[in-house]
Design an enzyme around this catalytic site. Sequence first.
Site, PDB file in Angstrom:
ATOM      1  N   GLU A 257       0.875  -1.297  -0.119  1.00 52.75           N
ATOM      2  CA  GLU A 257       0.178   0.136   0.215  1.00 52.75           C
ATOM      3  C   GLU A 257       0.746   1.356  -0.004  1.00 52.75           C
ATOM      4  O   GLU A 257       0.575   2.239  -0.742  1.00 52.75           O
ATOM      5  CB  GLU A 257      -0.910   0.044   1.277  1.00 52.75           C
ATOM      6  CG  GLU A 257      -1.996  -0.992   1.167  1.00 52.75           C
ATOM      7  CD  GLU A 257      -2.915  -1.024  -0.077  1.00 52.75           C
ATOM      8  OE1 GLU A 257      -3.386   0.257  -0.404  1.00 52.75           O
ATOM      9  OE2 GLU A 257      -2.978  -1.882  -0.871  1.00 52.75           O
ATOM     10  N   TRP A 260       2.169   1.722  -3.502  1.00 49.23           N
ATOM     11  CA  TRP A 260       1.045   2.371  -4.433  1.00 49.23           C
ATOM     12  C   TRP A 260       0.962   3.897  -4.157  1.00 49.23           C
ATOM     13  O   TRP A 260       0.849   4.534  -5.221  1.00 49.23           O
ATOM     14  CB  TRP A 260      -0.473   1.814  -3.683  1.00 49.23           C
ATOM     15  CG  TRP A 260      -0.862   0.656  -4.483  1.00 49.23           C
ATOM     16  CD1 TRP A 260      -1.209  -0.503  -4.208  1.00 49.23           C
ATOM     17  CD2 TRP A 260      -1.408   0.687  -5.903  1.00 49.23           C
ATOM     18  NE1 TRP A 260      -1.637  -1.583  -5.017  1.00 49.23           N
ATOM     19  CE2 TRP A 260      -1.964  -0.906  -6.143  1.00 49.23           C
ATOM     20  CE3 TRP A 260      -1.593   1.504  -7.046  1.00 49.23           C
ATOM     21  CZ2 TRP A 260      -2.242  -0.961  -7.488  1.00 49.23           C
ATOM     22  CZ3 TRP A 260      -1.979   1.190  -8.319  1.00 49.23           C
ATOM     23  CH2 TRP A 260      -2.538  -0.330  -8.450  1.00 49.23           C
ATOM     24  N   TRP A 288     -20.456  11.206 -20.028  1.00 54.15           N
ATOM     25  CA  TRP A 288     -21.043  11.192 -18.941  1.00 54.15           C
ATOM     26  C   TRP A 288     -22.318  11.456 -18.791  1.00 54.15           C
ATOM     27  O   TRP A 288     -22.849  12.572 -19.227  1.00 54.15           O
ATOM     28  CB  TRP A 288     -20.129  11.840 -17.771  1.00 54.15           C
ATOM     29  CG  TRP A 288     -18.625  11.389 -17.897  1.00 54.15           C
ATOM     30  CD1 TRP A 288     -17.659  12.038 -18.099  1.00 54.15           C
ATOM     31  CD2 TRP A 288     -18.466  10.161 -17.405  1.00 54.15           C
ATOM     32  NE1 TRP A 288     -16.643  11.314 -18.109  1.00 54.15           N
ATOM     33  CE2 TRP A 288     -16.882  10.004 -17.488  1.00 54.15           C
ATOM     34  CE3 TRP A 288     -18.659   8.993 -16.669  1.00 54.15           C
ATOM     35  CZ2 TRP A 288     -15.977   9.088 -16.945  1.00 54.15           C
ATOM     36  CZ3 TRP A 288     -17.893   7.904 -16.378  1.00 54.15           C
ATOM     37  CH2 TRP A 288     -16.398   7.968 -16.528  1.00 54.15           C
ATOM     38  N   ASN A 323     -11.013   1.614   2.753  1.00 52.80           N
ATOM     39  CA  ASN A 323     -10.472   1.646   1.465  1.00 52.80           C
ATOM     40  C   ASN A 323     -11.351   0.606   0.593  1.00 52.80           C
ATOM     41  O   ASN A 323     -11.686   0.938  -0.633  1.00 52.80           O
ATOM     42  CB  ASN A 323      -8.915   1.144   1.552  1.00 52.80           C
ATOM     43  CG  ASN A 323      -8.295   1.524   0.087  1.00 52.80           C
ATOM     44  OD1 ASN A 323      -8.504   2.651  -0.576  1.00 52.80           O
ATOM     45  ND2 ASN A 323      -7.737   0.309  -0.339  1.00 52.80           N
ATOM     46  N   TRP A 341     -15.906  10.834 -13.070  1.00 53.45           N
ATOM     47  CA  TRP A 341     -15.059  10.442 -12.008  1.00 53.45           C
ATOM     48  C   TRP A 341     -14.525  12.049 -11.359  1.00 53.45           C
ATOM     49  O   TRP A 341     -14.270  11.889 -10.098  1.00 53.45           O
ATOM     50  CB  TRP A 341     -13.739   9.563 -12.404  1.00 53.45           C
ATOM     51  CG  TRP A 341     -12.797  10.228 -13.675  1.00 53.45           C
ATOM     52  CD1 TRP A 341     -13.083   9.854 -14.736  1.00 53.45           C
ATOM     53  CD2 TRP A 341     -11.965  10.971 -13.293  1.00 53.45           C
ATOM     54  NE1 TRP A 341     -11.975  10.647 -15.552  1.00 53.45           N
ATOM     55  CE2 TRP A 341     -11.176  11.329 -14.575  1.00 53.45           C
ATOM     56  CE3 TRP A 341     -11.050  11.591 -12.016  1.00 53.45           C
ATOM     57  CZ2 TRP A 341     -10.176  12.195 -14.782  1.00 53.45           C
ATOM     58  CZ3 TRP A 341      -9.847  12.380 -12.295  1.00 53.45           C
ATOM     59  CH2 TRP A 341      -9.536  12.728 -13.724  1.00 53.45           C
ATOM     60  N   TRP A 364      -9.407   7.025  -8.167  1.00 52.91           N
ATOM     61  CA  TRP A 364     -10.552   7.411  -8.599  1.00 52.91           C
ATOM     62  C   TRP A 364     -10.469   7.103 -10.473  1.00 52.91           C
ATOM     63  O   TRP A 364     -11.448   6.511 -10.928  1.00 52.91           O
ATOM     64  CB  TRP A 364     -10.940   8.810  -8.777  1.00 52.91           C
ATOM     65  CG  TRP A 364     -11.901   8.997  -7.627  1.00 52.91           C
ATOM     66  CD1 TRP A 364     -11.545   9.565  -6.240  1.00 52.91           C
ATOM     67  CD2 TRP A 364     -13.478   8.966  -7.637  1.00 52.91           C
ATOM     68  NE1 TRP A 364     -12.626   9.708  -5.323  1.00 52.91           N
ATOM     69  CE2 TRP A 364     -13.790   9.187  -6.274  1.00 52.91           C
ATOM     70  CE3 TRP A 364     -14.342   8.521  -8.412  1.00 52.91           C
ATOM     71  CZ2 TRP A 364     -14.904   8.898  -5.741  1.00 52.91           C
ATOM     72  CZ3 TRP A 364     -15.551   8.223  -8.017  1.00 52.91           C
ATOM     73  CH2 TRP A 364     -15.754   8.590  -6.663  1.00 52.91           C
TER      74      TRP A 364
END
Length: 433
Positions: A257, A260, A288, A323, A341, A364
């Site tokens: 993590e 990331w 969208w 998360n 998004w 996102w």
Amino acid sequence: MDKITLFWFRRDLRLEDNTGLFYALQQEKNILPLFIFDTNILDKLEDKADARVEFILDQIQSLKQKLEDRGSSLLIQHGKPEEIYPKLVEEYDIQAVYTNRDYEPYAKERDQKIEKFLKSKNIEFFTFKDQLIFEPGEILNGSGEFYKVFTPFSKVWLEKFKQSKIQELGESNWKNLYSTAPLPDFTLEKLGFRSTEIKIPSKVADQDIIQHYDKTRNFPAKEKGTSRLGIHLRFGTISIRKLALKAYGLNETYLNELIWREFYQMILAYNPTVVDKAFKPAYDAIPWRNNENEFKAWCEGKTGYPIVDAGMRELNATGYMHNRVRMIVASFLTKHLLIDWRWGEAYFASKLLDFDLSANNGGWQWAAGTGTDAQPYFRVFNPESQTEKFDKDLKYIKKWVPEFGTKDYPKPIVDHKFARQRALDTYKKALDQ
């Protein structure tokens, strides 16, 4: 007038294991620490009851007290850095400014301006790596380019980490602090903000949580399933070196993590356009729906999908969202409702205690299928199967959605099967053009 060196705190609100501060104290005399409440940032916060500003002020006051216990103080300023520095140069005989690097687009632009101004006054500007283990440019592929996919990046990161023998810094040379009487304090009111009821998680890196993280991290009802250290990493109240060293050997999933986090910092540094455009340009063609009533229902946790609503209500009440649930609610907004998004990203940015531009943007875009992820757009989380897997006893849902199962709970805003097919068709059509 005494010659002084400034150490400028930003995303590193701690005295221990702080790279720029350590080297300033080692190499210079009369170090005066500085913090600027930057109105370029604060003025964009619409909600003036923002727990993050309150948290920063608390940390600043704590740092100030610790520095005063050592015979120095903390110089606190409020305004635009580019306007504050010329005033400081008039007030103090500044030899140099030390600070730790920040990689966000605004921060880089700000630092370039300040460096240019200081150099025009023959003042040195020294920057250091502190909020990352490996900063953008240190992990590159065989062709000398940045990695666009996480897995190969993480393998190289891990290998480099093993070989680099990363260590925490030793004790700082506190005798080189500038001796001064206590400098003026600031209050929330003076900054134009109000107090909140939101509680900040502890910054203790709980060994037990880290050790069992891979087994507990996906279950939102679990009290101590995750470390909740996001806000402390965001503002540097905990050292990334200390945390990575603790995680290494204790739990590979937890360390992953942290990798990331560095991957998304690197993506943003090399691709600043991701702030408002898709990492994969073709995905900017998606039409969208952006239904404002549906977006409002999502924000308020009234979609009729209990796991989604629980997550949004947790976020609104606490400034935190688990998360696993972040992934579910983001997938729901972008795929089930076909809402841009960027709308969801901006809402998270306004609410999350641990909001970090690169991680929020990366997460996102991952959920929307527009980002670096190798998995194409056809991943659509099923809220029901996610609930079955990760909140089987409905503990998390019942905590945040007490009216669930009664006539007061809204019907689903959209049918899952219909929404999934609509998303697949919409994406496919946009990408095939």
